[in-house]
Design an enzyme around this catalytic site. Sequence first.
Site, PDB file in Angstrom:
ATOM      1  N   SER A 221       0.839  -1.207   0.000  1.00 44.37           N
ATOM      2  CA  SER A 221       0.000   0.000   0.000  1.00 44.37           C
ATOM      3  C   SER A 221       0.871   1.253   0.000  1.00 44.37           C
ATOM      4  CB  SER A 221      -0.933   0.002   1.209  1.00 44.37           C
ATOM      5  OG  SER A 221      -0.189   0.119   2.392  1.00 44.37           O
ATOM      6  N   ARG A 225       0.339   3.585  -3.174  1.00 50.59           N
ATOM      7  CA  ARG A 225      -0.301   4.874  -2.914  1.00 50.59           C
ATOM      8  C   ARG A 225       0.496   6.001  -3.570  1.00 50.59           C
ATOM      9  NH1 ARG A 225       0.052   4.789   2.067  1.00 50.59           N
ATOM     10  NH2 ARG A 225      -1.955   3.838   2.497  1.00 50.59           N
ATOM     11  N   ASN A 229      -0.774   7.921  -7.077  1.00 46.58           N
ATOM     12  CA  ASN A 229      -1.033   9.360  -7.074  1.00 46.58           C
ATOM     13  C   ASN A 229      -0.197  10.080  -8.113  1.00 46.58           C
ATOM     14  OD1 ASN A 229      -2.863  10.675  -4.935  1.00 46.58           O
ATOM     15  ND2 ASN A 229      -1.973   8.916  -3.904  1.00 46.58           N
TER      16      ASN A 229
END
Lengths: 285, 156
Positions: A221, A225, A229
Amino acid sequence: MATESGHGAPTASEYIQHHLQNLTWGKHPDGSWGIAHGALEAKEMGFWAIHLDSMFWSILLGSIFCFLFWLGARRAKAGVPGPLQNFCELLVDFVDGSVKDTFHGKNEMIGPLALTIAVWVFLMNFMDLIPVDFIPEAAKRWFGIEYMKVVPTTDVNVTLGMSLSVFLLIIFYSIKVKSAKGFLAELTLQPFTSDNKFIKYAFVPVNFLLEGVGLIAKPISLALRLFGNLYAGELIFILIALLPFYLQWTLSIPWAIFHILVIVLQAFIFMMLTIVYLTMAHEHH
Amino acid sequence: MNINLTLIGQAISFAGFVLFCMKFVWPPLIAAMRERQANIAEGLAAAEQSAQAQEEAQAEVDTILGEARSQAAEIVSQAQKRGNEIVDDAKQTAISESDRLKAGAQAELAQDVVSARESLRQQVSSIAVSGAEKILKREVDANAHANILDDLIAKI
């Protein structure tokens, strides 16, 4: 709009794909080593390849960070600090505060680690704000480099490389603080437990599955992440660059302003989660 | 988006930068900040201490000033008293001196009056005699009529 290339203007999808292709150097399927020409060749190289552009920019930016802070820290004195020392102290103090808020043990590693992550990831994210065609075009015209992806954090290898390092640290400190046995017990004897010995050990596979997923989810994660993004942000900049040049500013300026928030936030989140994970590794449950 | 050696490369450079930061960046900056914190705390404590000292000094100054003021007031009142005394003395002296001078002047005046009266008497007696001589058209023996003349003079 897509810039002119030697063999006619590329289509929009070619332009986008070109921008999303790393400069890959690796082992061709025939056994020779070299630069991959196109996405297919890069894919065929498999694991034994390296993204020269990602590595170049990430090491360059990391070096800039180290050099800047080394300059600031070299003559650090308790008296009135100079502007550079002041700037470095501001960041160090901020990171130190974040670490102290969360982590209450004693560890010489977490502060510098968090500072490196915060500033380095920020700098790598910051490359996203440089107009998407500037550096690739310059690399092509002046150095003949075909592919150039300038934002290292839009390369999943880069974010995974960092998050797996953090993962190794989590395991290292878990074992160091709780011993291998304690760490294993943490993975297998909770959350389901019982006073009955038999039931307690019967829960081990379930517990291990749950805790194992939780453990593995941390680096994944963390990496995805940041990658997601920045990749999405970069993609939107590329899409905006497909507009006629006199219209691009109407979208690129608002998106860039919003993106300033994103790049800082993502750097901060990566740093903060690293601190939190390492804190959890130090704590007994 | 292939997973490849870049991952290892990034992990290695990450480790390198963290180690560099741990060795050359973090400790000097933290040390400098801690030292400055201590210095500032020291400075604040010193400032507080000197503020207290200043307060004490101010109190001392106040008492000294108060003493000086009361002393000064005392001195002034003494001086006024002394001044009044001097003025009174001077008045007294002046009065007695003026009395003395007045008495002397009066005595002198009285003497002058007496002597003037005397000479006047002499002159009156001679005028009277010459007047009488003229009236009587003969010489009057001044000696023979001395007692009459004396009577006359006494009446003036």
